[in-house]
Design a protein around this motif. Structure first.
Motif, short mmCIF file in Angstrom:
data_model
loop_
_atom_site.label_atom_id
_atom_site.label_comp_id
_atom_site.label_asym_id
_atom_site.label_seq_id
_atom_site.Cartn_x
_atom_site.Cartn_y
_atom_site.Cartn_z
N GLN A 94 0.80 -1.23 0.00
CA GLN A 94 0.00 0.00 0.00
C GLN A 94 0.83 1.28 0.00
O GLN A 94 0.31 2.33 -0.33
CB GLN A 94 -0.93 0.01 1.22
N CYS A 95 2.10 1.19 0.38
CA CYS A 95 2.89 2.43 0.52
C CYS A 95 3.91 2.62 -0.59
O CYS A 95 4.36 3.74 -0.82
CB CYS A 95 3.58 2.48 1.87
N GLY A 96 4.31 1.55 -1.26
CA GLY A 96 5.25 1.65 -2.38
C GLY A 96 6.70 1.82 -1.98
O GLY A 96 7.56 1.97 -2.86
N ALA A 97 7.02 1.78 -0.70
CA ALA A 97 8.41 1.95 -0.27
C ALA A 97 9.32 0.82 -0.77
O ALA A 97 10.53 0.99 -0.85
CB ALA A 97 8.49 2.04 1.25
N CYS A 98 8.74 -0.31 -1.12
CA CYS A 98 9.52 -1.48 -1.54
C CYS A 98 9.61 -1.60 -3.06
O CYS A 98 10.05 -2.63 -3.56
CB CYS A 98 8.89 -2.74 -0.97
N THR A 99 9.22 -0.56 -3.79
CA THR A 99 9.17 -0.66 -5.25
C THR A 99 10.53 -0.97 -5.86
O THR A 99 11.53 -0.31 -5.55
CB THR A 99 8.64 0.65 -5.85
N VAL A 100 10.58 -1.98 -6.71
CA VAL A 100 11.77 -2.32 -7.48
C VAL A 100 11.33 -2.57 -8.92
O VAL A 100 10.13 -2.67 -9.21
CB VAL A 100 12.49 -3.57 -6.92
#
Length: 219
Positions: A94-100
């Motif tokens: 939900q937060c996108g902090a882990c986007t790769v």
């Protein structure tokens, strides 16, 4: 007299029948309990291997990892490869902090199992730029103070680079009006495509300015 005798026989018949029914029901419950216990025991036995070896290319380097099949791509990167740039924020996508990036497309690494990426190419923030040689998007974030606390920044930068490429490729978003025309690099397009990346500092205006600058420089 026959009526009392008949009544007594019916009563006995009723009692016998009741007892028989209770015994039958008890046997059925016992059988179900045994079946349930056997089923639970069978379910506890893994149906297949609990670990798998995954071959993946991360930031240009071939890696082979033997992992629990339940390991997410994010945990594989952070805990097994010690690439801690991608952050664990909500752990629910939900937060996108882990986007790769995986094969050129951005994904939430916390929602993807590592075993799903056999043969894939993964790019994390560590593969985008370095402190000595910043990617243009990283430099723009610094210039416009789009990073603030910095926790969401790796995911924001990764998504921002993908957003520009998606618009160039003509991939529509929810706010794209004319699907037959070239997509303009508008604030609405950028905001919509970046909506999966949350910034708790509220630096959205600065992030938008950084992305717009890079898009204009590349136009």
């Amino acid at each position: 007299m026959s009526p009392p005798l008949e009544f007594e026989m019916r009563r006995r018949t009723l009692l016998v029948g009741t007892v028989a029914t209770a015994v039958t029901a008890g046997m059925a419950r016992s059988a179900r309990a045994r079946t349930g216990a056997a089923g639970a025991a069978a379910a506890a036995v893994p149906a297949g291997p609990v670990q798998s070896t995954v071959n993946v290319t991360v930031n240009g380097e071939a890696r082979a990892l033997t992992l629990d099949n339940r390991t997410t791509l994010l945990d594989a990167l952070r805990e097994h490869m010690h690439l801690t740039g991608a952050k664990k924020g909500c752990d629910h996508g939900q937060c996108g902090a882990c986007t790769v990036m995986v094969n050129g497309e951005r994904v939430n690494a916390c929602l993807s199992l590592a075993v799903m990426h056999e043969g894939d190419e993964v790019t994390t923030i560590e593969g985008i730029g370095t402190p000595e040689n910043l990617d243009p998007m990283q430099a723009a974030f610094v210039e416009h103070d789009g990073y603030q606390c910095g926790y969401c920044t790796p995911g924001q930068v990764t998504s921002a680079r993908a957003v520009i490429e998606e618009i160039k490729a003509g991939i529509p978003s929810h706010v794209t009006g004319d699907l037959t025309a070239a997509i303009a690099m508008t604030d609405a397009e950028i905001r919509e495509r970046m909506s999966g990346n949350i910034c708790r500092c509220g630096a959205y205006a600065n992030i938008l300015a950084a992305i717009t600058q890079v898009a204009e420089d590349e136009a």
